[in-house]
Motif scaffolding. Sequence first.
Motif, mmCIF file in Angstrom:
data_model
loop_
_atom_site.group_PDB
_atom_site.id
_atom_site.type_symbol
_atom_site.label_atom_id
_atom_site.label_comp_id
_atom_site.label_asym_id
_atom_site.label_seq_id
_atom_site.Cartn_x
_atom_site.Cartn_y
_atom_site.Cartn_z
ATOM 1 N N ALA A 4 5.499 51.622 -27.818
ATOM 2 C CA ALA A 4 6.592 51.806 -26.859
ATOM 3 C C ALA A 4 6.247 51.181 -25.514
ATOM 4 O O ALA A 4 7.096 50.558 -24.870
ATOM 5 N N HIS A 59 13.095 55.713 -23.819
ATOM 6 C CA HIS A 59 12.225 56.083 -24.939
ATOM 7 C C HIS A 59 10.780 56.250 -24.474
ATOM 8 O O HIS A 59 10.102 57.212 -24.849
ATOM 9 N N GLN A 63 8.545 59.707 -24.523
ATOM 10 C CA GLN A 63 7.255 59.799 -25.200
ATOM 11 C C GLN A 63 6.141 60.207 -24.238
ATOM 12 O O GLN A 63 5.205 60.892 -24.630
#
Length: 114
Positions: A4, A59, A63
Amino acid sequence: MNAALKRFRIVAWIVGTCLILLVFVAMPVKYLGHDDTFVTIISPIHGLCYMVYLVLGFHLAQQAGWKFWPQTVGLLLGGTVPVGSFFVERWAHRRILAEHPQAADTKIGEKERV
């Protein structure tokens, strides 16, 4: 987390580069040179890349476990300032490495730590 972070870093550089081209090249050519060719090419590319930036930034913040305000909002707004995405990308990279050392890039040939 590592994937990510890598995706966000790549798209942050693309968004920053597109916005710089749009603001400092395409817009002056449009208004001073009366030619909107560059604007019609770069604007949709930047718009699409910024939408991807928003998704990947959100995102990444999820996370990392960041609060919505101010970390996530600041991260997302970084792509709206011509050089902001470069600074935000660097800030996010440093912060994630400090908070999540396991997200550090592994060197070629080195086994990933579990």
